[in-house]
Design an enzyme around this catalytic site. Structure first.
Site, PDB file in Angstrom:
ATOM      1  N   GLU A  75      15.879  94.898  67.558  1.00  0.00           N
ATOM      2  CA  GLU A  75      15.452  96.239  67.176  1.00  0.00           C
ATOM      3  C   GLU A  75      14.838  96.177  65.777  1.00  0.00           C
ATOM      4  OE1 GLU A  75      18.612  99.189  66.665  1.00  0.00           O
ATOM      5  OE2 GLU A  75      17.153 100.768  67.084  1.00  0.00           O
TER       6      GLU A  75
ATOM      7  N   GLU B 111      25.961 105.938  71.671  1.00  0.00           N
ATOM      8  CA  GLU B 111      24.504 106.073  71.608  1.00  0.00           C
ATOM      9  C   GLU B 111      24.047 105.037  70.586  1.00  0.00           C
ATOM     10  OE1 GLU B 111      21.204 106.367  70.727  1.00  0.00           O
ATOM     11  OE2 GLU B 111      21.530 108.221  69.609  1.00  0.00           O
TER      12      GLU B 111
ATOM     13  N   ALA C 225      28.391 108.244  58.100  1.00  0.00           N
ATOM     14  CA  ALA C 225      28.013 106.966  57.484  1.00  0.00           C
ATOM     15  C   ALA C 225      28.328 107.014  55.984  1.00  0.00           C
ATOM     16  CB  ALA C 225      26.533 106.706  57.708  1.00  0.00           C
TER      17      ALA C 225
ATOM     18  N   CYS D  10      16.533 105.456  66.587  1.00  0.00           N
ATOM     19  CA  CYS D  10      16.898 104.637  67.751  1.00  0.00           C
ATOM     20  C   CYS D  10      15.840 104.778  68.849  1.00  0.00           C
ATOM     21  CB  CYS D  10      18.271 105.043  68.270  1.00  0.00           C
ATOM     22  SG  CYS D  10      18.467 106.803  68.503  1.00  0.00           S
TER      23      CYS D  10
ATOM     24  N   LYS E 237      33.506 111.275  60.922  1.00  0.00           N
ATOM     25  CA  LYS E 237      33.465 110.150  59.970  1.00  0.00           C
ATOM     26  C   LYS E 237      31.992 109.781  59.863  1.00  0.00           C
ATOM     27  CE  LYS E 237      32.613 105.919  59.414  1.00  0.00           C
ATOM     28  NZ  LYS E 237      31.952 105.874  58.180  1.00  0.00           N
TER      29      LYS E 237
END
Ligand code: NDP
Length: 455
Positions: free
Chosen positions: A359, A228, A156, A262, A154
Site C-alpha cells: 500500500e 477496516e 490514534a 485507505c 481510542k
C-alpha cells in the site's frame, strides 16, 4: 507516557497530553458499561434528538473543528470542512432511517408469533486512525449509539486534540456523560481494553498489522470485531474510456487527503490503446497539483501527517526505482520545514517492487501497462488487499459484470473514483479486513439480531 500533538506543516509540538492511567481506563470502561444499562432503555426519539443536536453543533463549530483537524494532521482546510459536513450527513442519514432499520421483522412460521428483534450489544471499543480523524469516528459511533450501544474511542496517538473535541461534542449535545468516552492511550493499551469483560465488541480502522493484532485479541476473548484495513485499490482504464474524465477522476482519487486514504486510487492499470495518452495527461495533472500550507485554500496537498509516514513513502519510492520503476515526476523531498511530499508518478511497475505489492499511503501513483482487459483484471486481483476498485470504460454493462463478478474488492465504482457514502455499505475482503460500516449493514454489526418465537 505523553501523547504528542505535532503540527505536520512545521514539525513543532502543539501540545502534549498525558495518557490515561490503568485505574482511570478501568473506571471509564466501568462507567460506560453502567451508562449502557440505562442508555439502551431510552426511546429512539430521545436518541435521535441527541444525535441531531450533535449535527447542529458540528455545523455551528465547523470552522474550529476543521482547524483542529488541519493543525493536527495537515489536511487541506477545505477537505477538513468537507469532512465535518460528511459527519453531519451521517448523523442525519441514520436519524432519518434508524426507525425503519430497527423495526422488528415478523417472520411467518408455524409458531403463533415469530419475529426478529434488534438489540444493542453493549460497550463498543473503537480503535481509530488519524487520516479522517472525525469521519472515521462518526461513521462507527452514530449508528452504534443510535442502536443503544455505548462507545469508547481510542484514537490514534497523533490526534488527541480531535479525540477530545469529539468527546466534548457529545457532552455539549447533552448526552448522558458516559455514553461516549475518549480514552487517551497508545496502542499498547488496546489488548487489555479488549480483554476487559465489560467490553462487548471492537472495531478498528488502520493498518493490516494493527488489524491482525486486534483480531487476535478479539478472537482470544471471543469479542465481535469489525476491521477496516488498508487497500491498494486498482483503477482499470480501458481503451474506450473518456480520457479527460478518467484522468481527472484518477488524479482526484489519488490525491485526496494528500494520498493518505485507505480507498485512495493507488494502482492505475491501463490497456495499450490508451496507455500513452493516459500517462501524458495524468503526469501533467499530477505535476500541476499545488502543495503547501494546509490553511492556504489554493493548495491541493498538505504535509504528510507524520514524519515517519513520509519516510515510509520515500523509501517505497526509492526501492521501487532501484528495482526498475521509472520516476515520471515528484519523488524528491521538498526543502522546507514540515513533512511535505510531492505528487509522484511511477511507471514500469513490476511485481517485485513495493509500488506493485504494498500500500502506498501518500500521493504516489503506480502506472501499470496491461496487455489487454483480461490482463488488467488479473493484475488488479494480484494483491493481498481487497478494498475498493474502479473501472473507466464506455461499456457500462461490461464494467458492471467485471465489477460484480471478477474484481476481488468490497466495491467497484464505474467511471468515478471510490468514496464512502452513508447510504452504501463500506468495507473490504482479503487483507483489507472484514465486516461493513455504513448503511443498514454497518448498523447490524453491533447488534444482537435476536429471534423471538412464541409457540
Ligand atoms: P496504525 O494502523 O498503526 O494505527 C491506526 C490505529 O490503530 C491507531 O489508533 C493505533 O494506535 C492503533 N494501533 C496500532 N497498532 C496497534 C496494535 N498492535 N494493536 C492495537 N491497536 C493498534 O496506522 P499508522 O498510523 O501507524 O499508519 C501506518 C499505516 O497504516 C499507513 O501507512 C497505512 O498503510 C495504514 N493505515 C490505514 C488506514 C485506513 O484508513 N485503513 C488509516 C491509517 C493508517 P497508535 O496511534 O497509538 O499507534
Amino acid at each position: 507516557m505523553l501523547l504528542k500533538s505535532i503540527n505536520p506543516s512545521s514539525g513543532e509540538t502543539i501540545r502534549e497530553y498525558p495518557e490515561h492511567q490503568w485505574e482511570e481506563i478501568d473506571q471509564i470502561i466501568r462507567n460506560v458499561k453502567t451508562a449502557f444499562k440505562s442508555w439502551k432503555t431510552t426511546t429512539l426519539t430521545y436518541r435521535i434528538e441527541r444525535i441531531k443536536e450533535v449535527a447542529r453543533l458540528l455545523e455551528i463549530k465547523k470552522e474550529g473543528l476543521a482547524f483542529t483537524i488541519s493543525i493536527e494532521m495537515g489536511k487541506p482546510i477545505n477537505e477538513s470542512r468537507a469532512e465535518i459536513d460528511k459527519c453531519i450527513w451521517v448523523c442525519h442519514y441514520y436519524c432519518d432511517n434508524i426507525e425503519t432499520f430497527l423495526q422488528k421483522r415478523i417472520i411467518t412460521t408455524e409458531a403463533q408469533e415469530s419475529y426478529i428483534s434488534f438489540q444493542p450489544l453493549g460497550v463498543v471499543l473503537a480503535v481509530m486512525p488519524w487520516n479522517f480523524p472525525f469521519w472515521q469516528v462518526f461513521r462507527f459511533a452514530v449508528p452504534a449509539i443510535l442502536a443503544g450501544n455505548t462507545a469508547i474511542l481510542k484514537h490514534a496517538s497523533n490526534v488527541p486534540g480531535c479525540a477530545i473535541a469529539i468527546e466534548d461534542l457529545f457532552n455539549e449535545a447533552d448526552f448522558p456523560y458516559d455514553v461516549f468516552r475518549t480514552v487517551l492511550a497508545s496502542n499498547r493499551k488496546v489488548e487489555r481494553m479488549i480483554a476487559n469483560k465489560r467490553v462487548s465488541a471492537t472495531t478498528l480502522t488502520g493498518s493490516t498489522k494493527a488489524g491482525q493484532s486486534v483480531a487476535e485479541t478479539a478472537g482470544r476473548y471471543l469479542k465481535k470485531c469489525v476491521l477496516e484495513l488498508g487497500g491498494s485499490d486498482p483503477y482499470l482504464i480501458f481503451d474506450d474510456a473518456d480520457l479527460n474524465h478518467a484522468v481527472d477522476a484518477c488524479v482526484k482519487g489519488r490525491l485526496i487527503n494528500t494520498g493518505q486514504s485507505c480507498i485512495g486510487a493507488k494502482r492505475f492499470i491501463v490497456t495499450p490503446g490508451i496507455y500513452n495518452d493516459f500517462e501524458n495527461l495524468f503526469v501533467e495533472k499530477m505535476k500541476a497539483a499545488t502543495i503547501g500550507d494546509p490553511f492556504d485554500e489554493k493548495n491541493q496537498l498538505g504535509p504528510m501527517a507524520r514524519g515517519n509516514i513520509r519516510e515510509d513513502i520515500l523509501s517505497q519510492v526509492n526501492k521501487s526505482v532501484s528495482k526498475g520503476a521509472t520516476l515520471l515526476c515528484g519523488g524528491q523531498l521538498i526543502d522546507s520545514p514540515g513533512y511535505y511530499f510531492p505528487a509522484t508518478v511511477l511507471s514500469n511497475i513490476q511485481p517485485e517492487q513495493p509500488a506493485y505489492s504494498q500500500e502506498l499511503f501518500g500521493p504516489v501513483a503506480s502506472l501499470i501497462r496491461a496487455t489487454d482487459e483480461q490482463d488488467a483484471i488479473r493484475i488488479a486481483n494480484d494483491t493481498t488487499f481487497g478494498l475498493g476498485s474502479a473501472i473507466f470504460t464506455s461499456d457500462i454493462e461490461k464494467a458492471k459484470q467485471i465489477g460484480e463478478q471478477e474484481l476481488e474488492a468490497g466495491c467497484c465504482f464505474v467511471n468515478d473514483f471510490v468514496r464512502s457514502d452513508p447510504r452504501l455499505p463500506f468495507g473490504g475482503i482479503k487483507e483489507s479486513g472484514y465486516g461493513r460500516e455504513l448503511s443498514v449493514f454497518g448498523l447490524y454489526e453491533f447488534i444482537n439480531i435476536k429471534t423471538i418465537y412464541v409457540r
